[in-house]
Each structure stands twice: as C-alpha cells, then as structure tokens.
Design a protein around this motif. Structure first.
Motif, PDB file in Angstrom:
ATOM      1  N   HIS A 148       0.887  -1.374  -0.006  1.00 49.26           N
ATOM      2  CA  HIS A 148       0.068  -0.006   0.133  1.00 49.26           C
ATOM      3  C   HIS A 148       0.810   1.334   0.050  1.00 49.26           C
ATOM      4  O   HIS A 148       0.445   2.260  -0.573  1.00 49.26           O
ATOM      5  CB  HIS A 148      -0.936  -0.039   1.122  1.00 49.26           C
ATOM      6  N   LEU A 149       2.005   1.368   0.860  1.00 48.98           N
ATOM      7  CA  LEU A 149       2.749   2.561   0.828  1.00 48.98           C
ATOM      8  C   LEU A 149       3.655   2.668  -0.170  1.00 48.98           C
ATOM      9  O   LEU A 149       4.349   3.597  -0.465  1.00 48.98           O
ATOM     10  CB  LEU A 149       3.372   2.506   2.270  1.00 48.98           C
ATOM     11  N   ASP A 150       4.413   1.476  -0.758  1.00 48.05           N
ATOM     12  CA  ASP A 150       5.441   1.618  -1.764  1.00 48.05           C
ATOM     13  C   ASP A 150       5.326   1.421  -3.146  1.00 48.05           C
ATOM     14  O   ASP A 150       6.089   1.648  -4.141  1.00 48.05           O
ATOM     15  CB  ASP A 150       6.750   0.731  -1.026  1.00 48.05           C
ATOM     16  N   ALA A 151       3.996   0.835  -3.387  1.00 46.77           N
ATOM     17  CA  ALA A 151       3.843   0.766  -4.667  1.00 46.77           C
ATOM     18  C   ALA A 151       3.821   1.764  -5.777  1.00 46.77           C
ATOM     19  O   ALA A 151       4.170   1.975  -6.882  1.00 46.77           O
ATOM     20  CB  ALA A 151       2.324   0.029  -5.114  1.00 46.77           C
ATOM     21  N   ALA A 152       3.447   2.968  -5.322  1.00 45.06           N
ATOM     22  CA  ALA A 152       3.437   4.231  -6.059  1.00 45.06           C
ATOM     23  C   ALA A 152       4.743   4.723  -6.363  1.00 45.06           C
ATOM     24  O   ALA A 152       4.978   5.383  -7.475  1.00 45.06           O
ATOM     25  CB  ALA A 152       2.789   5.371  -5.173  1.00 45.06           C
ATOM     26  N   THR A 153       5.655   4.196  -5.625  1.00 43.76           N
ATOM     27  CA  THR A 153       7.150   4.712  -6.212  1.00 43.76           C
ATOM     28  C   THR A 153       7.915   3.537  -6.907  1.00 43.76           C
ATOM     29  O   THR A 153       9.142   3.855  -7.249  1.00 43.76           O
ATOM     30  CB  THR A 153       7.938   4.980  -4.638  1.00 43.76           C
ATOM     31  N   HIS A 154       7.459   2.464  -7.099  1.00 47.30           N
ATOM     32  CA  HIS A 154       8.082   1.440  -7.993  1.00 47.30           C
ATOM     33  C   HIS A 154       8.196   1.683  -9.230  1.00 47.30           C
ATOM     34  O   HIS A 154       7.017   2.498  -9.971  1.00 47.30           O
ATOM     35  CB  HIS A 154       7.173   0.161  -7.823  1.00 47.30           C
TER      36      HIS A 154
END
Length: 176
Positions: A148-154
């Motif tokens: 939830h918290l790190d998918a956006a920065t992948h």
C-alpha cells in the motif's frame, strides 16, 4: 513519480495530498510520513461522509482551481485516501468543455465514482496491497510490485501510468 512522467511530456503540479492550505500553495513541501499517515486516514474518513460536507467543499475548491488552470489535459494521480477525497469533490466541480481529465488511482480505497463527461479513470494496485484489495475499486487495470505504501514509487507503476494514459508528447506528434 512526477519527475519520471515529466519525461513523457507531462508538467508536474506539486499540490498534493494530504490536503492542507499549505499544500495548495505554489511552494509545495512534502509532508513526512509520520504526519501524513494519520492525517491521510482522517481525511479519507472525512471524505467518506460524502460530497456535501465542509471538507468536500474544501477539496472541490482546490480541485476546481486545477481544472480552471488547465486548458487541454489534466492527469490526476490519486492514491489511498486521495481516491475517496476525489470522489467527494467530483459532484460539485465543473469541468471546462475542452478539458480531458485522466485519473489514475494507485492503491485507492473506496468505490468508483460516476465520472463527469471528459473524465476517464484507471486503477493500479500493488501486489501486496491488501488495504486497497479489500476496500478499493474492484476493477483493476494493472497490478504492480509493492504494498500500500510503496507501490506508487515502484518503476513498474510509472510504466503502468504511462501505458494507461496517452502521452502528451505522442499526442502532439500525432496532430502535426
């Protein structure tokens, strides 16, 4: 992510969420996660109260200024609680007739809204994002690595956004 999609022809506008009056100024500063997380959860809960609350009105005013300042295309990246915040604002905003708005929800929580004419939406979810898997839009366009918290920065998320939404650079070439 904003810098990465700028390479594809988008012009980043850094007035993000969790929404505060300070975040809506031209001198945007990122909020540390320890402050942003609880604020984001509280704002998501306020947004779920619906479109005719004081909070939805504040969101709509902020969104309306972005809509009014954009003439052709606007890409809204919405994650987590930003999705219900957008949903709460939508019923009271006006979209200029010439404006095309693409919304990409990354790990959005809440249902899918009825979209105004000229709007389209895409949903990206992290493979380990249980929060949006259980409480987000059911139809998903892309699944990417991350939670939830790190998918956006992948990097895969950046690629997915660019695959789902037509590039301004490509559209300019096609019309020449």
């Amino acid at each position: 992510m904003l810098d990465d999609i700028a390479d594809d022809g988008w012009v980043p506008v850094r007035t993000g969420f969790p929404w505060t009056r300070a975040a809506a100024t031209p001198k945007y500063r990122a909020t540390p996660l320890a402050l942003a997380g609880p604020r984001n959860a509280a704002q998501g809960a306020l947004a779920l109260e619906g479109p005719h609350t004081w909070f939805a009105g504040e969101l709509a005013r902020h969104l309306q200024s972005l809509l009014d300042a954009t003439s052709e295309r606007l890409l809204l990246l919405s994650g987590s609680a930003g999705w219900p915040m957008l949903c709460a604002a939508l019923p009271t905003v006006g979209t200029p007739a010439t404006l095309r708005v693409d919304v990409v929800a990354i790990g959005g929580v809440g249902g899918s809204p009825a979209l105004p004419p000229g709007w389209s939406t895409h949903v990206i979810r992290g493979r380990r994002d249980l929060l949006s898997a259980l409480g987000g839009p059911r139809e998903v366009d892309r699944v990417v690595p991350g939670g939830h918290l790190d998918a956006a920065t992948h990097p895969a998320t950046v690629r997915a956004v660019l695959e789902l939404v037509e590039s301004p650079r490509l559209l300019r070439r096609a019309t020449r």
